[in-house]
Design a protein around this motif. Structure first.
Motif, PDB file in Angstrom:
ATOM      1  N   ILE A 171      75.612 -13.523  16.143  1.00 36.72           N
ATOM      2  CA  ILE A 171      76.025 -13.515  14.745  1.00 36.72           C
ATOM      3  C   ILE A 171      75.002 -14.284  13.896  1.00 36.72           C
ATOM      4  O   ILE A 171      74.551 -15.368  14.290  1.00 36.72           O
ATOM      5  N   VAL A 172      74.645 -13.716  12.747  1.00 38.20           N
ATOM      6  CA  VAL A 172      73.687 -14.360  11.843  1.00 38.20           C
ATOM      7  C   VAL A 172      74.300 -14.504  10.453  1.00 38.20           C
ATOM      8  O   VAL A 172      75.243 -13.796  10.096  1.00 38.20           O
ATOM      9  N   ASP A 173      73.706 -15.424   9.681  1.00 39.27           N
ATOM     10  CA  ASP A 173      74.146 -15.568   8.291  1.00 39.27           C
ATOM     11  C   ASP A 173      73.274 -14.713   7.382  1.00 39.27           C
ATOM     12  O   ASP A 173      72.492 -13.873   7.864  1.00 39.27           O
ATOM     13  N   ASP A 174      73.372 -14.921   6.102  1.00 39.29           N
ATOM     14  CA  ASP A 174      72.617 -14.104   5.136  1.00 39.29           C
ATOM     15  C   ASP A 174      71.116 -14.308   5.243  1.00 39.29           C
ATOM     16  O   ASP A 174      70.341 -13.495   4.755  1.00 39.29           O
ATOM     17  N   PHE A 175      70.684 -15.386   5.882  1.00 41.08           N
ATOM     18  CA  PHE A 175      69.250 -15.679   6.005  1.00 41.08           C
ATOM     19  C   PHE A 175      68.711 -15.368   7.408  1.00 41.08           C
ATOM     20  O   PHE A 175      67.644 -15.840   7.792  1.00 41.08           O
ATOM     21  N   GLU A 176      69.496 -14.590   8.179  1.00 40.42           N
ATOM     22  CA  GLU A 176      69.110 -14.192   9.542  1.00 40.42           C
ATOM     23  C   GLU A 176      69.097 -15.372  10.512  1.00 40.42           C
ATOM     24  O   GLU A 176      68.528 -15.296  11.596  1.00 40.42           O
ATOM     25  N   THR A 177      69.712 -16.484  10.136  1.00 37.26           N
ATOM     26  CA  THR A 177      69.793 -17.651  11.009  1.00 37.26           C
ATOM     27  C   THR A 177      70.912 -17.447  12.023  1.00 37.26           C
ATOM     28  O   THR A 177      72.014 -17.012  11.680  1.00 37.26           O
TER      29      THR A 177
ATOM     30  N   ALA B 269      65.247 -13.746  16.669  1.00 36.89           N
ATOM     31  CA  ALA B 269      64.076 -12.867  16.815  1.00 36.89           C
ATOM     32  C   ALA B 269      64.237 -11.855  17.939  1.00 36.89           C
ATOM     33  O   ALA B 269      63.646 -10.777  17.904  1.00 36.89           O
ATOM     34  N   GLY B 270      65.033 -12.184  18.946  1.00 37.36           N
ATOM     35  CA  GLY B 270      65.190 -11.277  20.078  1.00 37.36           C
ATOM     36  C   GLY B 270      66.192 -11.819  21.065  1.00 37.36           C
ATOM     37  O   GLY B 270      66.793 -12.881  20.859  1.00 37.36           O
ATOM     38  N   VAL B 271      66.363 -11.081  22.144  1.00 41.38           N
ATOM     39  CA  VAL B 271      67.314 -11.471  23.185  1.00 41.38           C
ATOM     40  C   VAL B 271      66.651 -11.259  24.549  1.00 41.38           C
ATOM     41  O   VAL B 271      65.973 -10.257  24.773  1.00 41.38           O
TER      42      VAL B 271
ATOM     43  N   GLY C 241      59.040 -15.350  23.720  1.00 38.59           N
ATOM     44  CA  GLY C 241      58.729 -14.250  22.814  1.00 38.59           C
ATOM     45  C   GLY C 241      58.049 -13.089  23.523  1.00 38.59           C
ATOM     46  O   GLY C 241      58.184 -11.933  23.114  1.00 38.59           O
ATOM     47  N   GLY C 242      57.324 -13.379  24.608  1.00 35.78           N
ATOM     48  CA  GLY C 242      56.624 -12.330  25.336  1.00 35.78           C
ATOM     49  C   GLY C 242      57.507 -11.525  26.264  1.00 35.78           C
ATOM     50  O   GLY C 242      57.142 -10.424  26.665  1.00 35.78           O
ATOM     51  N   ILE C 243      58.682 -12.067  26.631  1.00 38.67           N
ATOM     52  CA  ILE C 243      59.566 -11.344  27.545  1.00 38.67           C
ATOM     53  C   ILE C 243      60.869 -10.893  26.880  1.00 38.67           C
ATOM     54  O   ILE C 243      61.687 -10.231  27.514  1.00 38.67           O
ATOM     55  N   MET C 244      61.058 -11.241  25.618  1.00 38.54           N
ATOM     56  CA  MET C 244      62.311 -10.894  24.944  1.00 38.54           C
ATOM     57  C   MET C 244      62.364  -9.398  24.605  1.00 38.54           C
ATOM     58  O   MET C 244      61.346  -8.712  24.553  1.00 38.54           O
ATOM     59  N   SER C 245      63.577  -8.926  24.401  1.00 37.29           N
ATOM     60  CA  SER C 245      63.794  -7.567  23.910  1.00 37.29           C
ATOM     61  C   SER C 245      64.102  -7.639  22.418  1.00 37.29           C
ATOM     62  O   SER C 245      64.818  -8.538  21.968  1.00 37.29           O
ATOM     63  N   VAL C 246      63.532  -6.692  21.678  1.00 36.00           N
ATOM     64  CA  VAL C 246      63.848  -6.628  20.247  1.00 36.00           C
ATOM     65  C   VAL C 246      64.836  -5.502  19.966  1.00 36.00           C
ATOM     66  O   VAL C 246      65.174  -5.238  18.812  1.00 36.00           O
ATOM     67  N   ASN C 247      65.290  -4.836  21.039  1.00 41.22           N
ATOM     68  CA  ASN C 247      66.311  -3.790  20.905  1.00 41.22           C
ATOM     69  C   ASN C 247      67.682  -4.426  21.144  1.00 41.22           C
ATOM     70  O   ASN C 247      68.239  -4.361  22.235  1.00 41.22           O
ATOM     71  N   PHE C 248      68.196  -5.084  20.121  1.00 43.38           N
ATOM     72  CA  PHE C 248      69.478  -5.765  20.240  1.00 43.38           C
ATOM     73  C   PHE C 248      70.242  -5.627  18.930  1.00 43.38           C
ATOM     74  O   PHE C 248      69.687  -5.223  17.901  1.00 43.38           O
ATOM     75  N   LEU C 249      71.518  -5.957  18.992  1.00 42.13           N
ATOM     76  CA  LEU C 249      72.377  -5.847  17.812  1.00 42.13           C
ATOM     77  C   LEU C 249      72.725  -7.241  17.302  1.00 42.13           C
ATOM     78  O   LEU C 249      73.196  -8.090  18.051  1.00 42.13           O
ATOM     79  N   LYS C 250      72.462  -7.488  16.008  1.00 45.17           N
ATOM     80  CA  LYS C 250      72.900  -8.741  15.392  1.00 45.17           C
ATOM     81  C   LYS C 250      73.902  -8.394  14.292  1.00 45.17           C
ATOM     82  O   LYS C 250      73.715  -7.436  13.525  1.00 45.17           O
ATOM     83  N   LEU C 251      74.942  -9.172  14.222  1.00 47.25           N
ATOM     84  CA  LEU C 251      76.036  -8.875  13.304  1.00 47.25           C
ATOM     85  C   LEU C 251      76.160  -9.971  12.244  1.00 47.25           C
ATOM     86  O   LEU C 251      76.140 -11.158  12.572  1.00 47.25           O
TER      87      LEU C 251
END
Length: 473
Positions: free
Chosen positions: A173-179, A240-242, A135-145
């Motif tokens: 790719i995520v579902d309706d619950f962001e999973t 949460a991130g990539v 979580g400390g090194i991830m990027s939150v600037n990503f695209l989820k579809l």
């Protein structure tokens, strides 16, 4: 391919023209990291600021993360608020977190005051996690579809935000619950039917990591599965991130540096990057191991005195502590092992730190500053070690001779103290300059190995100590 020094000089010539058109043309010709290196090495701070201001805003955003900390701090302090606001709100949040971690408090406040609410939320999403975790090194600037999108809709989504996210090659790719439910590559979108749903063509065997996973374990996941990017999920599997491969390379570099430093007897207090370490941290990290080395060497000193007695050395023939034979055998010979041990640790610390620094970066400015910090740290350490040496010898001699007033004892204390100062200073000097000299001669700095440096400093310390001893007898 041109040597980096030639490339830097070539880019600097253009930067120093202050020709806005030519400067911005550089970004179509050279890599950002090479332009940043050239800008870092400009001597005049005012010139650095003026040159950076001539660069187009879109290029400033990509260039800034590659600048060294000193240049970044300079720009944060001197750019007008409008330019700085535009800059900090357009660089990726994980890069901004790295900057905030290194800036002084006043500069951090200035940066945070200029960040937008959206950017601040992104920062909080990273900063709430331990910096040594996924979580400390991830990027939150990503695209989820969403999995319900069609291929054509997904392509439009990518086109809409491609300049705002770090990576569009791997899409999650995520579902309706962001999973997190799947992954797809950009090339798969191009070669599938435009009306096909993502849920029908996505790869469901997704490799992911939990948000609290240690960064070293994250690096192992990249290596095991040969990944370019890795999704980070919460404990309930929400995306949460990539983490990108370049972030993992940084992690591996930091972990390697930290391991090498610990092996050399350096415990990083404020940073494992040799160039970013502060004097106070360098002093504390080295003093612990030098003090420990002095303690173990003192045990050797005690053993030597005990064995000298057991071997039946005739003290009557040797005289008293004020006589040369007695002084050499019972004072100087046991004591020289302490001095060689402590100075050997010191030269190993300096050499290892500088060799590692050279493997990371050979920026001349940074190296000069590192040598200065090494010498200043050596001076401070030597003063403290002299105090410890005097205290331990007073106790040692009080027990051994039941007397601390004899001139011979204080001659040994003085000679050992002067030798410690000179030995530790020479350790810092040789440990810094010899690896840099090897680099200048286009040799591998690691050729200046610890055994070689310890051997050299052992000879030097022995010569200094017994040479000083001669002056007292």
């Amino acid at each position: 391919m041109k040597e980096l020094s030639e490339l830097t000089l070539e880019i600097q010539k253009v930067l120093q023209t202050h020709d806005k058109k030519r400067i911005n043309k550089l970004f179509n010709t050279y890599q950002d990291v090479d332009i940043a290196s050239a800008l870092n090495q400009l001597d005049d701070e005012a010139e650095i600021i003026a040159t950076f201001e001539l660069i187009n805003k879109k290029y400033q955003t990509t260039l800034f993360p590659y600048l060294n900390l000193e240049t970044q701090e300079l720009l944060v302090k001197n750019l007008n608020n409008n330019d700085l606001k535009l800059l900090v709100n357009n660089i990726y949040s994980d890069d901004l977190v790295d900057l905030i971690d290194d800036l002084h408090k006043d500069d951090v406040k200035k940066v945070l005051d200029l960040t937008s609410a959206e950017k601040r939320l992104e920062l909080n999403n990273i900063l709430q996690h331990d910096e040594q975790t996924a979580g400390g090194i991830m990027s939150v600037n990503f695209l989820k579809l969403p999995q319900t999108l069609t291929v054509s809709e997904a392509i439009k989504a990518v086109q809409a935000v491609h300049d705002k996210v770090e990576n569009v090659d791997d899409l999650f790719i995520v579902d309706d619950f962001e999973t997190l439910v799947g992954q797809i590559q950009l090339k798969d979108l191009l070669f599938n039917d435009s009306e096909a749903k993502l849920e029908t063509i996505m790869n469901t065997a997704v490799v992911s990591t939990k948000i609290d996973k240690d960064q070293e374990e994250v690096a192992q996941v990249f290596k095991r599965y040969d990944l370019n990017s890795l999704p980070v999920v919460t404990l309930d599997n929400k995306l949460a991130g990539v983490i990108a491969i370049d972030d993992v390379v940084d992690v591996i570099e930091r972990e390697t540096t930290e391991d090498l430093q610990r092996f050399a007897g350096i415990t990083p207090f404020n940073d494992d990057d040799p160039f970013k370490q502060r004097i106070g941290g360098m002093f504390l990290s080295r003093l612990i191991w030098l003090g420990g080395g002095m303690l173990f060497a003192t045990i050797v000193q005690i053993l030597l005195v005990v064995f000298f007695n057991d071997y039946g050395l005739n003290l009557a023939d040797l005289g008293t502590v004020n006589d040369a034979k007695y002084g050499v055998i019972y004072l100087y010979v046991p004591l020289v092992f302490v001095l060689m041990g402590v100075c050997g640790i010191g030269v190993n610390q300096s050499t290892s730190n500088v060799v590692r620094a050279l493997s990371i970066n050979d920026d001349h400015k940074k190296l000069r500053r590192l040598v200065f910090k090494e010498m200043l740290t050596s001076l401070i350490v030597s003063v403290v070690m002299v105090v410890l040496n005097i205290l331990r010898l007073v106790i040692f001699y009080a027990i051994q001779f039941n007397d601390i007033k004899s001139q011979g004892l204080w001659d040994a204390v003085l000679a050992s103290s002067v030798t410690l100062i000179l030995g530790i200073l020479l350790s810092g000097l040789l440990g810094s300059l010899l690896p840099i000299g090897a680099k200048k001669l286009k040799r591998d700095p690691s050729l200046v190995s610890s055994p070689l440096m310890i051997g050299i400093i052992t000879i030097v310390v022995c010569a200094i100590f017994f040479g000083l001893g001669l002056a007292f007898y």
